[in-house]
Each structure stands twice: as structure tokens, then as C-alpha cells.
Design a protein around this motif. Structure first.
Motif, PDB file in Angstrom:
ATOM      1  N   ALA A 168       0.843  -1.196   0.000  1.00 37.79           N
ATOM      2  CA  ALA A 168       0.000   0.000   0.000  1.00 37.79           C
ATOM      3  C   ALA A 168       0.878   1.246   0.000  1.00 37.79           C
ATOM      4  O   ALA A 168       0.582   2.243   0.646  1.00 37.79           O
ATOM      5  CB  ALA A 168      -0.961   0.002   1.187  1.00 37.79           C
ATOM      6  N   ALA A 169       1.988   1.178  -0.730  1.00 36.74           N
ATOM      7  CA  ALA A 169       2.949   2.280  -0.795  1.00 36.74           C
ATOM      8  C   ALA A 169       2.539   3.295  -1.854  1.00 36.74           C
ATOM      9  O   ALA A 169       1.974   2.942  -2.884  1.00 36.74           O
ATOM     10  CB  ALA A 169       4.337   1.739  -1.117  1.00 36.74           C
ATOM     11  N   GLN A 170       2.847   4.543  -1.581  1.00 33.79           N
ATOM     12  CA  GLN A 170       2.679   5.603  -2.569  1.00 33.79           C
ATOM     13  C   GLN A 170       3.962   5.812  -3.351  1.00 33.79           C
ATOM     14  O   GLN A 170       3.937   6.254  -4.494  1.00 33.79           O
ATOM     15  CB  GLN A 170       2.285   6.918  -1.878  1.00 33.79           C
ATOM     16  N   ASN A 171       5.098   5.516  -2.713  1.00 32.83           N
ATOM     17  CA  ASN A 171       6.406   5.740  -3.318  1.00 32.83           C
ATOM     18  C   ASN A 171       7.319   4.552  -3.066  1.00 32.83           C
ATOM     19  O   ASN A 171       7.227   3.888  -2.033  1.00 32.83           O
ATOM     20  CB  ASN A 171       7.071   6.992  -2.728  1.00 32.83           C
ATOM     21  N   LEU A 172       8.217   4.343  -4.007  1.00 31.80           N
ATOM     22  CA  LEU A 172       9.246   3.312  -3.897  1.00 31.80           C
ATOM     23  C   LEU A 172      10.536   3.909  -4.432  1.00 31.80           C
ATOM     24  O   LEU A 172      10.556   4.467  -5.526  1.00 31.80           O
ATOM     25  CB  LEU A 172       8.861   2.076  -4.718  1.00 31.80           C
ATOM     26  N   TRP A 173      11.602   3.809  -3.646  1.00 34.26           N
ATOM     27  CA  TRP A 173      12.901   4.322  -4.044  1.00 34.26           C
ATOM     28  C   TRP A 173      13.858   3.154  -4.217  1.00 34.26           C
ATOM     29  O   TRP A 173      14.000   2.327  -3.316  1.00 34.26           O
ATOM     30  CB  TRP A 173      13.459   5.279  -2.996  1.00 34.26           C
ATOM     31  N   LEU A 174      14.514   3.089  -5.367  1.00 32.02           N
ATOM     32  CA  LEU A 174      15.526   2.069  -5.663  1.00 32.02           C
ATOM     33  C   LEU A 174      16.839   2.776  -5.950  1.00 32.02           C
ATOM     34  O   LEU A 174      16.866   3.757  -6.705  1.00 32.02           O
ATOM     35  CB  LEU A 174      15.142   1.239  -6.886  1.00 32.02           C
ATOM     36  N   THR A 175      17.912   2.257  -5.377  1.00 33.92           N
ATOM     37  CA  THR A 175      19.244   2.807  -5.605  1.00 33.92           C
ATOM     38  C   THR A 175      20.192   1.661  -5.911  1.00 33.92           C
ATOM     39  O   THR A 175      20.244   0.684  -5.151  1.00 33.92           O
ATOM     40  CB  THR A 175      19.749   3.566  -4.363  1.00 33.92           C
ATOM     41  N   LEU A 176      20.919   1.772  -6.999  1.00 35.68           N
ATOM     42  CA  LEU A 176      21.903   0.766  -7.382  1.00 35.68           C
ATOM     43  C   LEU A 176      23.274   1.418  -7.317  1.00 35.68           C
ATOM     44  O   LEU A 176      23.514   2.433  -7.964  1.00 35.68           O
ATOM     45  CB  LEU A 176      21.614   0.262  -8.801  1.00 35.68           C
ATOM     46  N   THR A 177      24.168   0.839  -6.499  1.00 35.99           N
ATOM     47  CA  THR A 177      25.508   1.392  -6.339  1.00 35.99           C
ATOM     48  C   THR A 177      26.539   0.276  -6.434  1.00 35.99           C
ATOM     49  O   THR A 177      26.231  -0.896  -6.210  1.00 35.99           O
ATOM     50  CB  THR A 177      25.669   2.105  -4.985  1.00 35.99           C
ATOM     51  N   GLN A 178      27.743   0.695  -6.757  1.00 37.70           N
ATOM     52  CA  GLN A 178      28.874  -0.222  -6.769  1.00 37.70           C
ATOM     53  C   GLN A 178      29.864   0.296  -5.734  1.00 37.70           C
ATOM     54  O   GLN A 178      30.254   1.462  -5.781  1.00 37.70           O
ATOM     55  CB  GLN A 178      29.517  -0.243  -8.149  1.00 37.70           C
ATOM     56  N   GLN A 179      30.235  -0.563  -4.791  1.00 36.93           N
ATOM     57  CA  GLN A 179      31.197  -0.148  -3.778  1.00 36.93           C
ATOM     58  C   GLN A 179      31.890  -1.355  -3.172  1.00 36.93           C
ATOM     59  O   GLN A 179      31.293  -2.417  -3.039  1.00 36.93           O
ATOM     60  CB  GLN A 179      30.527   0.672  -2.684  1.00 36.93           C
ATOM     61  N   GLU A 180      33.148  -1.171  -2.862  1.00 35.87           N
ATOM     62  CA  GLU A 180      33.950  -2.185  -2.188  1.00 35.87           C
ATOM     63  C   GLU A 180      33.818  -3.571  -2.815  1.00 35.87           C
ATOM     64  O   GLU A 180      33.640  -4.567  -2.125  1.00 35.87           O
ATOM     65  CB  GLU A 180      33.589  -2.231  -0.701  1.00 35.87           C
ATOM     66  N   GLY A 181      33.878  -3.630  -4.141  1.00 39.84           N
ATOM     67  CA  GLY A 181      33.836  -4.907  -4.833  1.00 39.84           C
ATOM     68  C   GLY A 181      32.478  -5.565  -4.895  1.00 39.84           C
ATOM     69  O   GLY A 181      32.368  -6.746  -5.212  1.00 39.84           O
ATOM     70  N   SER A 182      31.422  -4.818  -4.592  1.00 43.16           N
ATOM     71  CA  SER A 182      30.066  -5.373  -4.612  1.00 43.16           C
ATOM     72  C   SER A 182      29.113  -4.448  -5.348  1.00 43.16           C
ATOM     73  O   SER A 182      29.334  -3.247  -5.437  1.00 43.16           O
ATOM     74  CB  SER A 182      29.537  -5.572  -3.190  1.00 43.16           C
ATOM     75  N   LEU A 183      28.053  -5.047  -5.844  1.00 42.54           N
ATOM     76  CA  LEU A 183      26.936  -4.319  -6.413  1.00 42.54           C
ATOM     77  C   LEU A 183      25.819  -4.371  -5.386  1.00 42.54           C
ATOM     78  O   LEU A 183      25.475  -5.450  -4.897  1.00 42.54           O
ATOM     79  CB  LEU A 183      26.491  -4.977  -7.722  1.00 42.54           C
ATOM     80  N   MET A 184      25.272  -3.189  -5.021  1.00 40.00           N
ATOM     81  CA  MET A 184      24.270  -3.122  -3.967  1.00 40.00           C
ATOM     82  C   MET A 184      22.993  -2.469  -4.494  1.00 40.00           C
ATOM     83  O   MET A 184      23.034  -1.381  -5.070  1.00 40.00           O
ATOM     84  CB  MET A 184      24.789  -2.315  -2.787  1.00 40.00           C
ATOM     85  N   LEU A 185      21.881  -3.163  -4.295  1.00 41.19           N
ATOM     86  CA  LEU A 185      20.565  -2.638  -4.625  1.00 41.19           C
ATOM     87  C   LEU A 185      19.858  -2.341  -3.311  1.00 41.19           C
ATOM     88  O   LEU A 185      19.625  -3.247  -2.504  1.00 41.19           O
ATOM     89  CB  LEU A 185      19.751  -3.657  -5.429  1.00 41.19           C
ATOM     90  N   SER A 186      19.555  -1.058  -3.082  1.00 40.36           N
ATOM     91  CA  SER A 186      18.817  -0.653  -1.888  1.00 40.36           C
ATOM     92  C   SER A 186      17.424  -0.226  -2.313  1.00 40.36           C
ATOM     93  O   SER A 186      17.258   0.422  -3.347  1.00 40.36           O
ATOM     94  CB  SER A 186      19.505   0.516  -1.180  1.00 40.36           C
ATOM     95  N   ALA A 187      16.438  -0.591  -1.522  1.00 35.69           N
ATOM     96  CA  ALA A 187      15.054  -0.230  -1.821  1.00 35.69           C
ATOM     97  C   ALA A 187      14.343   0.172  -0.546  1.00 35.69           C
ATOM     98  O   ALA A 187      14.623  -0.366   0.533  1.00 35.69           O
ATOM     99  CB  ALA A 187      14.328  -1.400  -2.469  1.00 35.69           C
TER     100      ALA A 187
END
Length: 97
Positions: free
Chosen positions: A26-45
């Protein structure tokens, strides 16, 4: 990123996150962030949905965790009533050129 298994794991996670926010949060908003750091790929939501008192993983979350772990990654999930849902999916970068 030249790691097809890791890339596919992150892509499928992003798809599942969008689906879960639309169907269950029941969300109005969703934020996704894709970053590369310290030898890893990170998807934050993070969404601004209703959240939950207790995390009860269904097929979607279990599938995300299994897919990430098979690619050497991890999944961290946080939720609380009225505070939405957030997660961090991480996979190591392999085969970089």
C-alpha cells in the motif's frame, strides 16, 4: 559487471521489489538505488507503505534470498508498522575487466 548470475540476481530482485510494493505494501512511493562499492553491487530499496510488525517471508522474499545467496550475495530486510519496508541486496562483483 561481467557476472551474469549476479546481474540476473539483482535484476530479479528489483522486479520482485516493485511487485511487492505494488501488491502488498500500500505504498505511494518506492525508491531504488543501485551502487557499486567495495567490490560489490548493492541494490537498496525503500517504500513508504504500511510495513509490518513481523516479517513473514513468502515465495518472493525467499526466492530473492536464494538467488542472491547462490550468486554469493546477501539480503537484509527491515520493516515496522507504519514505517514501510526496506531492503539491501548485495552481490560481489566477479569477472571485472
Amino acid at each position: 559487471m561481467r557476472d551474469p548470475a549476479g546481474a540476473l540476481a539483482v535484476l530479479r530482485c528489483a522486479q520482485e521489489i516493485v511487485t511487492n510494493a505494488a501488491r502488498h505494501a500500500a505504498a505511494q512511493n518506492l525508491w531504488l538505488t543501485l551502487t557499486q562499492q567495495e567490490g560489490s553491487l548493492m541494490l537498496s530499496a525503500r517504500d513508504d507503505g504500511r510495513g509490518a510488525q513481523e516479517l513473514r517471508p513468502g515465495n518472493g522474499l525467499r526466492g530473492m534470498r536464494e538467488r542472491l545467496e547462490s550468486a554469493g550475495g546477501t539480503l537484509l530486510v527491515k520493516t515496522a508498522p507504519g514505517q514501510g519496508f526496506s531492503l539491501c541486496a548485495t552481490v560481489p562483483l566477479r569477472g571485472r575487466a
